[in-house]
Design an enzyme around this catalytic site. Sequence first.
Site, PDB file in Angstrom:
ATOM      1  N   ARG A   1      18.267  25.796  71.176  1.00  0.00           N
ATOM      2  CA  ARG A   1      17.152  25.111  71.829  1.00  0.00           C
ATOM      3  C   ARG A   1      16.572  25.925  72.979  1.00  0.00           C
ATOM      4  NH1 ARG A   1      17.599  18.880  72.820  1.00  0.00           N
ATOM      5  NH2 ARG A   1      19.704  19.466  73.438  1.00  0.00           N
TER       6      ARG A   1
ATOM      7  N   GLU B   1      30.183  16.411  54.021  1.00  0.00           N
ATOM      8  CA  GLU B   1      31.564  15.946  54.177  1.00  0.00           C
ATOM      9  C   GLU B   1      31.928  15.708  55.646  1.00  0.00           C
ATOM     10  OE1 GLU B   1      34.210  15.530  51.565  1.00  0.00           O
ATOM     11  OE2 GLU B   1      34.854  14.447  53.330  1.00  0.00           O
TER      12      GLU B   1
ATOM     13  N   GLY C   1      35.255  13.725  60.165  1.00  0.00           N
ATOM     14  CA  GLY C   1      35.501  15.125  60.564  1.00  0.00           C
ATOM     15  C   GLY C   1      36.230  15.929  59.517  1.00  0.00           C
TER      16      GLY C   1
ATOM     17  N   LYS D   1      28.926   5.701  59.575  1.00  0.00           N
ATOM     18  CA  LYS D   1      29.893   6.233  58.601  1.00  0.00           C
ATOM     19  C   LYS D   1      30.166   5.207  57.500  1.00  0.00           C
ATOM     20  CE  LYS D   1      31.930   9.039  62.223  1.00  0.00           C
ATOM     21  NZ  LYS D   1      32.909   9.056  63.316  1.00  0.00           N
TER      22      LYS D   1
END
Length: 431
Positions: free
Chosen positions: A47, A130, A135, A206
């Site tokens: 950024r 994934e 995680g 999730k």
Amino acid sequence: MRLTPLRVALLGLGSVGSEVARLLVSRRDELAARIGVPVELAGIAVRRPRPETHGLDPALFTLDPARLVARGDIDVVVELIGGIEPAKSLLTSGMEAGASVVTANKALIATDGAELHEIAHKHGVDLAYEAAVAGAVPLLRPLRESLAGDRVHRVAGIVNGTTNYILDRMTTSGGTFRTALAEAQRLGYAEADPTADVEGHDAAAKVAILARLAFGTRVSLDDVHCEGISAVTPADIAHAADENAVIKLLGVAERTDAGVSARVLPALVPADHPLAAVRGAYNGIFVEAEAAGELMFHGQGAGGAPTASAVLGDLVAVCRNRVAGTTEHHQPPAADLRLIPMDEVGARHCLSMLVTNRPGVLSEVAAAFGAHGVSLVTIRQDVLGAEATLTVTTETATDAAIGAVVKDLRSLESVRGLNRGIRIFGAGRGR
Ligand code: NAP
């Protein structure tokens, strides 16, 4: 057969991005052997200009991610910026330019996953994520591939390490939510603004992804019933211990004959259930399938290195496809299974209340449950002089029935106080 190196554009060089870059460089030979051709970093979008290049070639850095993804010679875009925009536009233009994409962005996939899958399909590229759920814990690939021939009934578990750490600390130290949160922030397990974690929004994203993958149906973030943990008190934790249970923030995606339900809520997990043993900032997910039975996945659900492991796994998979000239990460067309409203979802419940200590109170309370067809499993009474605490656990009952019972209990003169109640996580469907 392709022999030229595969070119990777990396967007974002934060906790996960810097680990991915490090592994791409340090494991170059290993990755090349596994994929069949070398993989090289073609550009890194950040950024703002930075003095720290993590030992990477400064010439790779750019402040213009849009130009990087659209330049036409990129094989894989790895998006580790986070948030909806500009991540969505960057992934879209990367796919339009012919690149496969890998992302860890749960918010984006939960909100716009279906649209992104369509774009990937249209352009014949892969979309892999994934790392967006749990995680390092391999969960999406087993659901999509290993269990593709089975029928998954329920995916349930701890998908947010921050809240698990906080509840675990409250359980072991007896402290308040505020104290445990401050400790989690000090140790880097919670963000300065912890809202997305503690109010369950991160877990809900999730669960939406898991429900969509497990049941092949449309589930958006708004379809996930969401309750967080900020109202959990030390008294709730103590009540849980009295019931030989611990409180966990659970994400549940479930399929029954009535349809699909998706929810995030604090629940009592019996102390002997494997999910009760998921400690600290770890994740633990139970998958229940018709033929496979119960499967449990456990591991680190966050952190730069664990998340980078899942990103690299996806990267190897999409690179192999690239070499083979194929794609694999497409969902079948989504069904439109009925979404069960929370009122209809069944669970066992635990409620405790402060009542006047006089004869007949127990039968008044039991009658309130009976009037709405809710059966009781246990009643425990602790007398405190002129008052008593009653803790009641029920058989499986819907949220609507429990809501009606609570309303009736509140109208009883003998009931002086009532806690908000908590669901009990149980084995088997509909529990
Ligand atoms: P992070 O540490 O905040 O890193 C994000 C990076 O992206 C920062 O370096 C940021 O630059 C850069 N960035 C932001 N906007 C950008 C833009 N427009 N162009 C180029 N670069 C931009 O985040 P993270 O923890 O690595 O997370 C990355 C993704 O992984 C998120 O989607 C997150 O949900 C997901 N994830 C993270 C974890 C984890 O444990 N960290 C676990 C699972 C999934 P500045 O430094 O200049 O702001």
